[in-house]
Scaffold this motif. Structure first.
Motif, PDB file in Angstrom:
ATOM      1  N   LYS A   1      13.173 -10.279   0.390  1.00 10.45           N
ATOM      2  CA  LYS A   1      14.036 -10.846  -0.495  1.00 10.45           C
ATOM      3  C   LYS A   1      14.726 -12.155   0.063  1.00 10.45           C
ATOM      4  O   LYS A   1      15.036 -13.164  -0.661  1.00 10.45           O
ATOM      5  CB  LYS A   1      15.094  -9.897  -0.829  1.00 10.45           C
ATOM      6  N   GLN A   2      15.369 -12.136   1.040  1.00 12.46           N
ATOM      7  CA  GLN A   2      15.804 -13.228   1.821  1.00 12.46           C
ATOM      8  C   GLN A   2      14.920 -14.396   1.956  1.00 12.46           C
ATOM      9  O   GLN A   2      15.341 -15.674   1.584  1.00 12.46           O
ATOM     10  CB  GLN A   2      16.371 -12.799   3.220  1.00 12.46           C
ATOM     11  N   LYS A   3      13.594 -14.171   2.437  1.00 19.54           N
ATOM     12  CA  LYS A   3      12.788 -15.200   2.733  1.00 19.54           C
ATOM     13  C   LYS A   3      12.322 -15.787   1.191  1.00 19.54           C
ATOM     14  O   LYS A   3      12.280 -16.994   1.036  1.00 19.54           O
ATOM     15  CB  LYS A   3      11.317 -14.534   3.207  1.00 19.54           C
TER      16      LYS A   3
ATOM     17  N   ALA B   1       0.935  -1.153  -0.111  1.00 16.93           N
ATOM     18  CA  ALA B   1       0.043   0.242   0.027  1.00 16.93           C
ATOM     19  C   ALA B   1       0.911   1.295  -0.071  1.00 16.93           C
ATOM     20  O   ALA B   1       0.463   2.419  -0.390  1.00 16.93           O
ATOM     21  CB  ALA B   1      -0.964   0.032   1.207  1.00 16.93           C
ATOM     22  N   ALA B   2       2.167   1.276   0.468  1.00 20.46           N
ATOM     23  CA  ALA B   2       3.058   2.195   0.659  1.00 20.46           C
ATOM     24  C   ALA B   2       4.394   1.580   0.616  1.00 20.46           C
ATOM     25  O   ALA B   2       4.509   0.542   0.823  1.00 20.46           O
ATOM     26  CB  ALA B   2       2.885   3.064   2.169  1.00 20.46           C
ATOM     27  N   ALA B   3       5.387   2.647   0.475  1.00 20.03           N
ATOM     28  CA  ALA B   3       6.663   2.094   0.212  1.00 20.03           C
ATOM     29  C   ALA B   3       7.353   1.527   1.288  1.00 20.03           C
ATOM     30  O   ALA B   3       6.810   1.847   2.378  1.00 20.03           O
ATOM     31  CB  ALA B   3       7.784   3.410   0.043  1.00 20.03           C
ATOM     32  N   LEU B   4       7.874   0.409   1.176  1.00 17.49           N
ATOM     33  CA  LEU B   4       8.314  -0.394   2.027  1.00 17.49           C
ATOM     34  C   LEU B   4       9.944   0.003   2.586  1.00 17.49           C
ATOM     35  O   LEU B   4      10.550   0.523   1.530  1.00 17.49           O
ATOM     36  CB  LEU B   4       8.534  -1.880   1.671  1.00 17.49           C
ATOM     37  N   SER B   5      10.178  -0.407   3.888  1.00 17.37           N
ATOM     38  CA  SER B   5      11.444   0.370   4.307  1.00 17.37           C
ATOM     39  C   SER B   5      12.714  -0.672   3.848  1.00 17.37           C
ATOM     40  O   SER B   5      12.184  -2.113   3.278  1.00 17.37           O
ATOM     41  CB  SER B   5      11.505   0.099   5.922  1.00 17.37           C
ATOM     42  N   ASP B   6      13.723  -0.297   3.900  1.00 22.68           N
ATOM     43  CA  ASP B   6      14.935  -1.014   3.132  1.00 22.68           C
ATOM     44  C   ASP B   6      15.024  -2.153   3.821  1.00 22.68           C
ATOM     45  O   ASP B   6      15.229  -3.398   3.444  1.00 22.68           O
ATOM     46  CB  ASP B   6      16.172  -0.151   3.208  1.00 22.68           C
TER      47      ASP B   6
END
Length: 181
Positions: A127-129, A115-120
């Protein structure tokens, strides 16, 4: 995906991996570039599909545009597509070829919609998951869609993991409707 996309995609992929394996990455990048040119220039597709334009003229257009600019196998592939009246299928053929390329190289494209930008930090965790789940090196495509209200939707290889608030609300609505009926 249409079977024609698979036939042409398989043919190009097999040719490149059998005959020019060292050029696979180069040809892949060039194929995506040609696809973008075709997508940005719909007049080109119309010209290549026009029954009033001779096959020799169509061939000349492809050679003029791409000869010396793309690998010879890709140029020949474009000529075959044109001669067989399949130039309009280049986008979907490229999509299929991309899947073959990614599988061959142990890569996975994963689309993450929030819904909104995700934190790094959140992006890295996702990505890891996904790398753990797929066993492949993951490239994330991040998109935002306020209509999902919250949570995320993850699309990977035809599989969707829908953890959005919108889908949870729709599920709850269905359960409530089932009780009321």
């Amino acid at each position: 995906m249409a079977s024609v996309d698979k036939v042409y995609g398989d043919a190009l992929f097999t040719l490149v991996t059998d005959e020019a394996k060292g050029s696979l990455g180069e040809i892949f990048e060039q194929l995506k570039g040609v696809r973008d040119i075709f997508a940005d220039t719909p007049e080109l597709i119309k010209l290549l599909k026009a029954p009033t334009v001779s096959d020799a003229d169509k061939r000349a257009v492809i050679e003029e545009a791409f000869s010396g600019r793309v690998h010879e196998y890709l140029l020949n592939f474009l000529l075959v597509l044109t001669e067989n009246g399949r130039a309009d299928r280049l986008g979907s053929i490229t999509e299929y070829f991309t899947a073959l390329y990614n599988d061959y190289n142990g890569l996975a494209d994963v689309e993450v919609v929030s819904a909104a930008a995700l934190s790094d930090e959140t992006v890295e965790k996702i990505k890891q998951k996904m790398e753990q789940v797929t066993g492949k090196k993951v490239t994330l495509q991040l998109k935002t869609d306020p209509s999902i209200i919250g949570g995320v939707m993850i699309n990977c290889g035809g599989t969707r993991i829908d953890g959005s608030v919108r889908s949870r609300l729709e599920q709850l609505r269905g359960e409530i409707a089932g009780i009321i009926e």
